[in-house]
Design a protein around this motif. Structure first.
Motif, short mmCIF file in Angstrom:
data_model
loop_
_atom_site.label_atom_id
_atom_site.label_comp_id
_atom_site.label_asym_id
_atom_site.label_seq_id
_atom_site.Cartn_x
_atom_site.Cartn_y
_atom_site.Cartn_z
N ARG A 38 -1.24 9.67 45.59
CA ARG A 38 -1.65 10.61 46.32
C ARG A 38 -0.92 10.41 47.85
NH1 ARG A 38 -7.88 10.45 46.30
NH2 ARG A 38 -7.64 11.15 44.10
N LYS A 39 -1.12 11.55 48.44
CA LYS A 39 -0.63 11.42 50.05
C LYS A 39 -1.51 10.72 50.80
CE LYS A 39 2.54 15.50 50.92
NZ LYS A 39 2.51 16.63 51.72
N GLU A 40 -1.21 10.12 51.80
CA GLU A 40 -2.41 9.64 52.62
C GLU A 40 -2.91 10.27 53.10
OE1 GLU A 40 -2.83 6.21 52.98
OE2 GLU A 40 -1.43 5.46 51.46
N LYS A 41 -4.22 10.10 53.50
CA LYS A 41 -5.41 10.97 54.20
C LYS A 41 -5.21 10.94 55.60
CE LYS A 41 -9.29 13.30 54.06
NZ LYS A 41 -9.41 14.63 53.44
N LEU A 42 -4.83 9.85 55.95
CA LEU A 42 -4.68 9.87 57.37
C LEU A 42 -3.39 9.37 57.89
CD1 LEU A 42 -8.01 7.68 58.29
CD2 LEU A 42 -7.75 10.17 58.42
N THR A 43 -2.86 9.75 59.24
CA THR A 43 -1.88 9.26 59.71
C THR A 43 -1.73 7.75 60.35
OG1 THR A 43 -1.98 10.22 61.99
CG2 THR A 43 -1.00 11.47 60.06
N ALA A 44 -0.76 7.19 60.64
CA ALA A 44 -0.84 5.94 61.39
C ALA A 44 -1.58 5.98 62.69
CB ALA A 44 0.58 5.28 61.65
#
Length: 188
Positions: free
Chosen positions: A139-145
């Motif tokens: 799954r794509k990450e929910k949050l950016t760095a």
């Protein structure tokens, strides 16, 4: 005792052909559903399965009237066999109360297992090929760095509760904890 099960997919369809065939086959009680075969919740089938006793046979007009898939069909028949109940399909002409019928059904089971293993092998090969091309699965990450860093700062300030941070970031508590554990241990 022979117990019949009939199913038609829609309310517009007529189950008379199946019911007549089941009566001719000697079924003393017949359960039926008017529901799609892909639907897991079939009350008539549940009643039939609850009704059959050891030495009974569950009789269907065709295999596709019972199982949603080959896997489901095999699970149902194995469940019946485990309870000492036979299974008969009139159109395909097999009867698990006979040695020939058991052999045919065991071949079905072996083919289903073979198909499952082929699917698993193809899936694993596809994933390995994608990884070799540098693709990351999942799954794509929910949050950016930067969002993770903001979340960490909010937590470290001790001015915000976990619930407030989750609401601001539009994430659930399990997601919050997963990010916090993945980023420098258990800073909460």
């Amino acid at each position: 005792m022979k117990i019949g099960y009939a199913r038609v997919s829609t309310l517009d369809q007529n189950s008379e052909l199946q019911l007549d065939a089941l009566k001719v086959a000697g079924c003393e009680k017949i359960f039926q559903d008017k529901i799609s075969g892909s639907t897991a919740d079939r009350p008539g089938l549940a009643e039939a399965l609850a009704y059959v006793r050891p030495d009974d046979s569950l009789v269907v007009w065709r295999l596709d009237r019972l199982g949603r898939s080959l896997k489901h069909l095999i699970e149902v028949v194995e469940g019946l066999e485990g309870r000492g109940v036979g299974f008969v399909s009139l159109q395909e002409g097999f009867d698990t109360t006979t040695s020939g019928g058991k052999l045919v059904f065991q071949i079905f089971g072996a083919l289903a297992e073979f198909e499952k293993n082929l699917i698993r092998e193809r899936t694993n090969a596809g994933l390995a090929a994608a990884r070799a091309r540098g693709r990351k699965g999942g799954r794509k990450e929910k949050l950016t760095a930067s969002q993770v860093e903001t979340m960490r700062k909010m937590s470290a300030s001790r001015q915000h509760t976990v619930a407030e941070i989750c609401r601001v970031m539009s994430i659930t508590k399990p997601t919050y904890y997963r990010y916090m554990e993945a980023n420098h241990g258990k800073d909460r």
